[in-house]
Design an enzyme around this catalytic site. Structure first.
Site, short mmCIF file in Angstrom:
data_model
loop_
_atom_site.label_atom_id
_atom_site.label_comp_id
_atom_site.label_asym_id
_atom_site.label_seq_id
_atom_site.Cartn_x
_atom_site.Cartn_y
_atom_site.Cartn_z
N ASP A 279 -21.60 -47.98 -9.16
CA ASP A 279 -21.84 -49.11 -8.26
C ASP A 279 -23.30 -49.18 -7.83
O ASP A 279 -23.64 -49.85 -6.87
CB ASP A 279 -20.94 -49.01 -7.03
N CYS B 101 -24.71 -44.32 -7.69
CA CYS B 101 -24.12 -43.14 -8.31
C CYS B 101 -25.03 -41.93 -8.22
O CYS B 101 -24.54 -40.81 -8.08
CB CYS B 101 -23.75 -43.44 -9.76
N HIS C 109 -26.57 -44.59 -15.58
CA HIS C 109 -25.54 -43.96 -14.77
C HIS C 109 -25.72 -42.44 -14.66
O HIS C 109 -26.18 -41.78 -15.58
CB HIS C 109 -24.16 -44.25 -15.36
#
Lengths: 569, 304
Positions: free
Chosen positions: B94, B97, B297
């Site tokens: 989101d 992370c 990510h």
């Protein structure tokens, strides 16, 4: 610790700081540093913010409602104005267009901000509106191009709603709203009827135009009315915009009809050509006279205007003028008379509405014809002027007319994007029906209009550019100025002096734009506004633009006068 | 993965606005706002159903399974990764992370090591950060809640007192949005404060990265929730808290034909007030925060 409890704690701390060391100009009438903050509900905060000194909002007190969302400060507070305000970035519902009031990526809220910073930002927004990111089209445009009008409106709004009496505001909004709603209903209703008619009688495609203009007039004149009263309300302009959409759609529908009936239209316009010249020539002498009258601001100017309207009617009666419209026209002017005597504008414009609604469909045909007459006037005068002295301009105008044709070919989606360019599109479609001459003349006059209007900085050669609003602003200005020009032209045609226009025009404008010193002058000007609306009734072709102008109140009263005169021709 | 949220929302927004533009030009302003909000919250809740803020510990083989039909280089790299690391813990993509991974990895480390000197040390650093923010002109109440909540979590993972929590409780708290987001925001404050405090040091990096000033960068890319973290953020956070961080890179780059190796970068906090953040001489410190970076990510890695 639960989120709610944590939020409550934070709000207590935040409020304590707001009350002891809040942003300048902000106050919290319902809270005091001594009250027990923990017991009260902190999800909604009522703040008041002073209009910054030196701005149009100075000395005003604006109520602001701050709602704290559950996930504050991860979510921004919901801040709305409770007090009506005329501001490019604050809409009728009091919603504020401010980046820090929205979450990224659209906005710039961050959890490190707080209510104090939000209130400070709102104070800054009052001092420095951001018309480039306007929520209110009209106010934004005025702020950018017609600051005087904007300032005046904003001041009168501040005067009316933000001074000392903060409580009765809701009522006034409501009353105005109800006032306008019936009009809207009627407009919508008749729209449907008209569309049916289009499919039935394609040849009468001009009718919807005439009616739609009138319809729009109904709401726009009522706005105008409030405007004059210093009572312009957010709600009313909202309705106005709605009616705009209606008319846009209407215009589109009309265009379809026009496409189908191209030949007939051409025939029709040819037929009109012959009488138009008579018309314009015949009426210009009277313009001159009226001009003199206007400058003196003599009240009994209505008799010539009445004459004029009858001249128009009789001139176009050659084809198929119905007595109804004739009667209607003169009635309008009679109303004008009575109003100028009474000074009661409201009454007048209400009557105007009734008239508009009552007028039988049969009366519309003459309307379109008189309108045709106006078109001819546009064509006739500028076409002559380049040959005499404006050779440069006529060159430019050629280029422009090409761009116009190009514009016409563009898909309509473009025009729908921007209401303004939609109008432009309509306009040039029509121009093209009538022929290149007209567009040439029109553009030429636009050029001249640009000359005369210093506020018009953007080059005119791209009216179909993405900046449709700018474009249309110019167009409408140009068109109106051109009418003025055509006025002058006609008189000058007789005497063969066309260069005079650019000199005489600004002079006249300035004189009339000056603040009114005398009440009688004010009366005279006010009284003209409804007439201006009546112009729109007459005029099915150009009304889009004119209405455009009127909606945005871009045009000085002086120009409106000119339009009025034209209409009476 | 982090981008999913944003791009999806963008697409939806475009689809939603293109229709009303035709007829309700005046109305879409308000319509659009609400619509975007709804879309975003819908997407967010959809996302949260899929992955919690902090996932469960999974064996590294689950990562390999994810790329079963994917790039052979990645599979090879995961195999190499498996020589050093045993588990992965996924976090929600989101935009928070990195901070979320750091939060859980750090608190878990304290919970397991019960390293009181480390807690005392970081508390001192947090106090420094508080002073930094104050000196930068932040109002106390805007950040003290976030600081308080982090310190509260820090205390509770130490087993010595009666508010101490178990491993399960830590996981529950990390998945509780009201707590998790507050801690993430705390890290964002710390990061922003550090970047601003040492703006001269960070300026060239930021300018090269986003063409923005330090101030703009902090406002647009550090402080707002959901803004992804980059090298600059990690460096600043590591320096501010004095916590070394190892980031292992898993991407499709391959160095040579001979074999595949997995790159990693250690963020070693600068000691004292050295202008240079990553001092080459301190390679001996072994970071206990290990994060797996796949483009866009961060997840948490556990060594064997």
């Amino acid at each position: 610790m639960a989120q709610a409890a944590r939020l409550n704690l934070r709000m207590q701390k935040e409020l304590k700081l707001l009350l002891t060391d809040g942003p300048p100009g902000a106050s919290f009438p319902l809270l005091s540093p001594h009250s027990d903050l923990s017991s009260s509900s902190l999800s909604t905060i009522d703040a008041q913010i002073e209009g910054p000194q030196g701005t149009v909002y100075a000395n005003g007190i604006f109520n602001i409602k701050i709602q704290i969302p559950e996930r504050y400060p991860f979510q921004p507070p919901v801040v709305t104005f409770g007090t009506p305000i005329y501001h490019p970035n604050i809409d009728n519902g009091g919603r504020i267009c401010l980046d820090i009031l929205n979450l990224p990526p659209k906005g710039a809220w961050q959890p490190s901000l707080n209510i104090s910073t939000v209130l400070t930002s709102i104070g800054l927004l009052l001092s420095e509106p951001n018309p480039d990111d306007g929520l209110m089209c009209e106010a934004s445009r005025e702020y950018k191009y017609n600051r005087q009008v904007f300032d005046q409106k904003a001041r009168s709004m501040t005067e009316k709603f933000a001074k000392a009496a903060g409580s009765g505001n809701g009522c006034s909004i409501q009353s105005i709203q109800t006032d306008l709603t019936p009009n809207m209903m009627e407009i919508r209703g008749s729209d449907k009827d008209l569309k049916l008619e289009i499919s039935d009688f394609v040849s009468s495609h001009q009718k919807p135009g005439g009616i739609s203009c009138k319809l729009s007039l109904e709401s726009s004149s009522s706005t105008r009315k409030r405007d004059i009263d210093g009572d312009l309300n957010v709600k009313s302009s909202h309705h106005l915009l709605l009616s705009d959409n209606d008319n846009l759609m209407e215009a589109q529908g009309k265009r379809k009809g026009v496409n189908g009936m191209l030949n007939e239209y051409n025939l029709c316009s040819e037929r009109l050509h012959s009488m138009r010249q008579k018309l314009s020539l015949g009426s210009c002498g009277k313009f001159q006279k009226r001009d003199g009258n206007d400058k003196e601001n003599v009240v009994p100017e209505h008799s010539p205007s009445l004459l004029n309207s009858q001249v128009v009617s009789t001139a176009s009666q050659g084809s198929s003028l119905l007595p109804a419209s004739n009667c209607h026209l003169s009635k309008l002017h009679q109303h004008q008379d009575s109003k100028s005597i009474n000074g009661s504008i409201n009454m007048e414009s209400k009557k105007l509405h009734q008239l508009c609604q009552k007028q039988p469909l049969g009366g519309l045909e003459p309307c379109s014809i008189t309108d045709g007459g106006k078109e001819k006037m546009h064509v006739a005068s500028p076409r002559l002027s380049p040959s005499s002295s404006h050779s440069n301009i006529s060159h430019g105008a050629l280029l422009d007319s090409q761009s116009f044709n190009h514009n016409q070919r563009q898909p309509h989606m473009d025009s729908v994007d921007e209401k303004g360019s939609g109008f432009a599109d309509t306009k040039c479609k029509k121009l093209c029906f009538i022929g290149k001459k007209l567009s040439l003349g029109y553009k030429d006059s636009c050029q001249r209009g640009q000359k005369n209007n210093k506020e018009n900085e953007v080059p005119l050669s791209n009216p179909q550019s993405p900046f449709g609003r700018k474009g249309i602003g110019k167009l409408s200005l140009g068109a109106l100025t051109q009418m003025k020009g055509s006025n002058a032209d006609k008189s000058q045609l007789l005497s063969n002096i066309s260069t005079d226009i650019s000199n005489s025009l600004p002079l006249g404008c300035n004189e009339k734009q000056q603040p009114n010193q005398e009440q009688c002058k004010k009366d005279a000007e006010m009284e003209e506004l409804p007439v201006y609306e009546s112009v729109i009734v007459l005029d099915s072709e150009d009304s889009d633009e004119e209405r455009d102008g009127s909606l945005r109140a871009k045009l000085s009263i002086a120009r409106k006068r000119v339009v009025k005169r034209i209409a009476k021709a | 993965m982090q981008n999913e949220d944003g791009t999806l929302a963008d697409k939806e927004t475009k689809a939603a606005t293109s229709i009303p533009v035709v007829s309700e030009f005046e109305d879409w302003g308000d319509f659009c706002d609400d619509d975007i909000m709804q879309q975003q919250s819908a997407i967010r809740s959809e996302e949260s159903d899929k992955i919690p803020f902090v996932g469960d510990k999974e064996p590294l083989s689950s990562l390999a399974a994810e790329y079963q039909s994917g790039s052979p280089i990645l599979l090879e790299k995961i195999k190499v990764l498996g020589e050093q690391y045993a588990f992965i813990r996924r976090t929600r993509g989101d935009g928070n992370c990195f901070f979320r991974s750091f939060m859980f990895a750090y608190l878990e480390h304290i919970l397991e090591s019960q390293d009181r000197p480390e807690v005392d040390r970081i508390k001192a650093n947090v106090e420094e950060c508080r002073k930094t923010l104050q000196s930068l002109g932040y109002a106390d109440f805007t950040f003290e809640d976030f600081f308080g909540l982090f310190l509260e979590q820090l205390e509770s993972v130490l087993q010595a007192n009666d508010t101490s929590i178990s491993y399960d409780e830590l996981l529950i708290r990390s998945r509780d949005q009201s707590i998790s987001d507050y801690v993430v925001m705390f890290f964002r404050f710390v990061t922003s404060g550090e970047i601003r405090k040492r703006s001269e040091f960070f300026e060239p990096f930021i300018f090269g990265l986003t063409n923005a000033t330090v101030e703009q960068f902090c406002k647009s890319s550090v402080e707002p929730m959901g803004e992804e973290s980059d090298h600059v953020h990690i460096t600043a956070l590591s320096d501010a808290l004095g916590v070394p961080i190892r980031v292992v890179y898993l991407d499709r780059s391959s160095c040579d034909a001979g074999g595949v190796s997995v790159n990693h970068h250690d963020f070693i906090p600068a000691t004292g007030n050295l202008p240079n953040a990553t001092n080459g001489g301190e390679e001996t410190i072994s970071p206990y925060i290990r994060l797996l970076y796949r483009p866009g990510h961060y997840d948490i890695l556990y060594p064997k």
